[in-house]
Design an enzyme around this catalytic site. Structure first.
Site, mmCIF file in Angstrom:
data_model
loop_
_atom_site.group_PDB
_atom_site.id
_atom_site.type_symbol
_atom_site.label_atom_id
_atom_site.label_comp_id
_atom_site.label_asym_id
_atom_site.label_seq_id
_atom_site.Cartn_x
_atom_site.Cartn_y
_atom_site.Cartn_z
ATOM 1 N N LYS A 99 0.779 -1.293 0.042
ATOM 2 C CA LYS A 99 0.060 -0.171 -0.008
ATOM 3 C C LYS A 99 0.581 1.192 -0.013
ATOM 4 O O LYS A 99 0.566 2.220 -0.984
ATOM 5 C CB LYS A 99 -0.961 0.065 1.364
ATOM 6 N N THR A 100 1.731 1.214 0.998
ATOM 7 C CA THR A 100 2.667 2.218 0.927
ATOM 8 C C THR A 100 3.454 2.718 -0.230
ATOM 9 O O THR A 100 3.642 3.893 -0.723
ATOM 10 C CB THR A 100 3.712 2.198 2.263
ATOM 11 N N ASP B 264 -4.438 8.233 2.818
ATOM 12 C CA ASP B 264 -3.744 6.976 3.111
ATOM 13 C C ASP B 264 -4.828 6.572 4.383
ATOM 14 O O ASP B 264 -5.542 7.368 5.003
ATOM 15 C CB ASP B 264 -2.283 7.153 3.953
ATOM 16 N N GLU B 265 -4.865 5.148 4.451
ATOM 17 C CA GLU B 265 -5.763 4.509 5.576
ATOM 18 C C GLU B 265 -6.958 5.239 5.377
ATOM 19 O O GLU B 265 -7.647 5.497 6.592
ATOM 20 C CB GLU B 265 -5.212 4.684 6.847
ATOM 21 N N GLN C 194 -9.436 -3.823 7.479
ATOM 22 C CA GLN C 194 -8.579 -3.549 8.562
ATOM 23 C C GLN C 194 -8.888 -2.328 9.116
ATOM 24 O O GLN C 194 -8.309 -1.296 9.658
ATOM 25 C CB GLN C 194 -7.145 -3.155 8.174
ATOM 26 N N ARG D 44 -0.444 -9.846 10.859
ATOM 27 C CA ARG D 44 0.833 -9.254 11.449
ATOM 28 C C ARG D 44 1.920 -10.025 11.302
ATOM 29 O O ARG D 44 3.428 -9.802 11.177
ATOM 30 C CB ARG D 44 0.963 -8.802 12.894
#
Length: 738
Positions: free
Chosen positions: A32-33, A223-224, A254, A607
């Site tokens: 994503k980043t 973002d997010e 998420q 994670r």
């Protein structure tokens, strides 16, 4: 544009998207980043003025890291970006335009403590009961209203909100809200929520300002996106209304911050506001093994409110998820610490490769104690170490002062908490007299008529009687009875119970967890002395912070799952996965709440990179009682073919086929899992001897080469026919003598 070569097809499709709204659904570990970073770099490389790009994040760290990456690609032009958190960017706009709302460019920004302090003063001025109008509760109520764009006048005129306040016996919250806003404005101050609230007012009431920024920002990137609240989305939607170049990245699976006001509908219903929307799905996971990815998918597919996607990976199959059951939460802590120790030695891993994740902060206590006992360094994230949390230190101070009335630090901590009208000046006077007369604090207090004025004397008398009664009670009762009596009669439990904010509930749970540990101490037959004095002596070593203060970066990470979002670790433990704990008993009253808990579990699973352990207990101390626990429904939602320990519950021939297909690249340990014997009966540890033939439920037949029962480690080295020599911890790895 060499940087595009680093992207897969879907990532590239998102990065080179030309104009119009774009929603990027980025599954866990899908890069994503990188996509957001390369998208901004691509815009600048394509000739877009960086001054016209607005990029919004949720943390300053994320903004700084992305800006550095962009600068590596396009050079120093990246420094001209409007990039930062929602609060920092909107504060920048308000510094320039806030005069239209009556604020100077140098307005003050109140942090949370500033805000709560002001609320506390207002409550006092209104002669309201501070136990009812606790600053935490009132602050959260005002904050939630602002995030929904409800002004103090709207609040006062909203019959539903007024009824809620009346029902909770807090009918004056609207008046506190009004005075709070007036006082902030008088001080030329804004709190964090005002930075969003006032930006909305600015754009709503001053169209010229809105038009200015609509023209300036040709591209808006977020973002997010799944974590945005109503207020944040409304502002960004307004800013993107002219050019309609809004590029948002997020993952509905998420979305775990509803308690902070996050609206999952922002991402689920995004297309309703932008019907020409282009949607790109990033479904390839680069982080985790196939087993972990597929296990996570099998859980999240149970949610109804979601965007359809299938996360996949080209990584190795990896090991099955290890499901472990313990008898109690204390045993769970020992089991987890021993498994970490074993994994470290077997695979030559450093402490930093491990993370222990839990639903609530109070769960860290048993993990911390066990890690300390075997000498593994750790760090608690998102809060203080359990024994350093204020509420825990407060109750421990009462317990210690009940035993030793010469303890000055405990005296300072408890003398006016809960409040009894004895201020710092009086406390300092008592200590000064104590030093001058060379007598103990308790002697001065018991004979206060000789040394102190009548006002202090009258305030101290109830305290003296209370502490004397605690001392006498502790002499004739065990540690748990004494601690429970002191916690209740000191007023500490009521003080914490009355605060029903998220923070207040967490503090109350932490004190209950301390009481649980004392109950566990008393119930442990190995502890011959059950007194409060003995318990305090035992934990005095546990609360010594020398080791933690000198820690380097090599520590096991302990944190709540909320804190772990965005992080990754080779080996992850998710502990306490039981009904009423995870999912939380407070989050099962509606489908929306339950689905958020499931998303939280999904985040926890994803994670893990290489190895995942999930643990649960048969019993757990809660509110001083040993409660029977039930395995969480979320464990049952993981397809059993991905779990070591559950696989025996499904058809045996089916298992063999699945294992053969799924575990071609697995270690020999996992390849023999189908050889488990459902009739396996473990032998007593005391019966095990060197040279005996034994059977293990996973590894099959072998011979004991060595036994070590020193320091209660109970270890054995066994040579198995299928997998060779293995060192086993006998408390967990059972053996049957043949």
């Amino acid at each position: 544009m060499k940087y595009l070569e680093d992207l897969n097809q879907n990532q590239k499709e998102a990065v080179i998207h030309e104009n119009g709204p774009c929603l990027v659904i980025a599954g866990a570990g899908s890069g994503k980043t990188r996509v957001l970073t390369y998208r901004i770099a691509h815009l600048i490389s394509s000739g877009v003025d960086p001054f016209s790009i607005l990029a919004l994040t949720f943390t300053n760290k994320a903004a700084k890291e992305m800006k550095k990456r962009i600068e590596k690609i396009v050079g120093t032009e990246a420094r001209s970006l409007w990039m930062g958190t929602f609060h920092s960017i909107f504060a920048r706009i308000l510094r320039s335009e806030g005069y239209k709302l009556g604020y100077p460019p140098n307005f003050v920004i109140y942090d949370t403590q500033d805000s709560k302090s002001l609320i506390k003063s207002i409550v006092k001025e209104l002669n309201l009961d501070p136990k009812i109008y606790k600053e935490n509760f009132v602050y959260n109520r005002i904050s939630n209203a602002k995030n929904r764009l409800i002004s103090y006048t709207d609040y006062a005129n909203n019959p539903i909100l007024q009824e809620e306040d009346a029902s909770s016996l807090r009918p004056k919250i609207s008046e506190i809200y009004r005075m709070y806003v007036k006082r902030c404005f008088k001080s030329q101050a804004m709190d964090f929520d005002d930075l969003l609230f006032n930006t909305n007012i600015l754009f709503s009431e001053h169209v010229d300002v809105l038009n200015k920024y609509q023209q300036l920002f040709q591209h808006v990137l977020i973002d997010e996106f799944q974590d945005t609240n109503y207020c944040q989305y409304l502002i960004t939607k307004k800013l993107a209304a002219v050019h309609r170049n809004i590029f948002v990245v997020g993952d509905d699976a998420q979305s775990i911050y509803a308690f902070r006001g996050a609206e999952i509908r922002n991402i689920l219903k995004f297309e309703d506001d932008f019907d020409e929307l282009k949607t790109v799905k990033l479904e390839q996971n680069y982080r985790s093994t196939k087993t972990i990815v597929k296990a996570a998918n099998s859980v999240i597919e149970n949610n109804k409110s979601k965007i359809s996607k299938e996360v996949w990976t080209e990584n190795e199959d990896g090991e099955l998820i290890s499901l472990r059951k313990s008898f109690s939460d204390n045993d769970e802590g020992k089991m987890v610490s021993n498994l970490i120790f074993e994994e470290k030695n077997k695979n030559q891993l450093s402490n930093s490769k491990f993370a222990v994740l839990y639903r609530t902060n109070s769960q860290s206590r048993s993990i911390e104690e066990s890690l300390r006992r075997i000498g593994l360094k750790y760090k608690v994230f998102g809060g203080l170490s359990f024994y350093q949390r204020k509420e825990v230190k407060d109750i421990l101070a009462y317990l210690r002062f009940s035993i030793n009335q010469n303890d000055e630090q405990s005296f300072r901590r408890i003398i006016n908490f809960p409040r009894r009208g004895i201020g710092l000046t009086s406390v300092n006077k008592i200590i000064t007299v104590s030093n001058k007369e060379e007598k103990s604090l308790w002697e001065i207090i018991l004979n206060s008529e000789k040394y102190l004025d009548n006002r202090i004397l009258n305030l101290l008398t109830p305290f003296v009687d209370l502490m004397s009664s605690f001392k006498n009670f502790a002499k004739s009762n065990d540690a748990y009875s004494s601690a429970s009596h002191i916690a209740s009669n000191s007023g500490l439990l009521k003080e914490l119970w009355d605060d029903r904010s998220i923070e207040g509930i967490s503090r109350y749970e932490n004190v209950q967890e301390l009481l649980n540990s004392i109950k566990e101490y008393v119930d442990n037959e190995e502890n011959k002395e059950k007194s409060l004095d003995n318990f305090l002596q035992e934990i005095s070593l546990m609360t010594d912070q020398d080791q933690e203060e000198n820690q380097d970066d090599e520590y096991v990470s302990l944190m709540t799952i909320h804190m772990a979002k965005g992080l990754e670790f080779p080996v992850v433990f998710i502990v306490g996965v039981e009904e009423d704990l995870f999912p939380s008993q407070m989050m099962i009253s509606s489908r929306e709440d339950l689905e958020e808990e499931r998303r939280l579990f999904y985040v926890a699973i994803t994670r893990a990179m290489k190895k995942l352990y999930i643990t649960y207990s048969k019993t757990r101390y809660r509110y001083g009682l040993l409660k029977d626990c039930e395995k969480s429904r979320f464990i049952k939602e993981i397809s059993p073919i991905y779990i070591d320990g559950e696989i025996k519950n499904i058809n045996k021939s089916f298992v063999k086929n699945v294992i053969r297909e799924k575990t071609r690249n697995l270690s020999p340990i996992k390849k023999v899992i189908e050889n488990k014997n459902s009739e396996f009966k473990s032998s007593s540890i005391s019966d095990l001897k060197v040279g005996l033939k034994v059977k293990h439920p996973n590894f099959g037949f072998g011979e004991i080469l060595m036994i070590d029962t020193d320091n209660n480690q109970n270890k054995a080295v066994v040579k198995f026919k299928t997998v060779g020599e293995k060192t086993l911890l006998l408390n967990f790895a059972k053996l049957e003598i043949i």
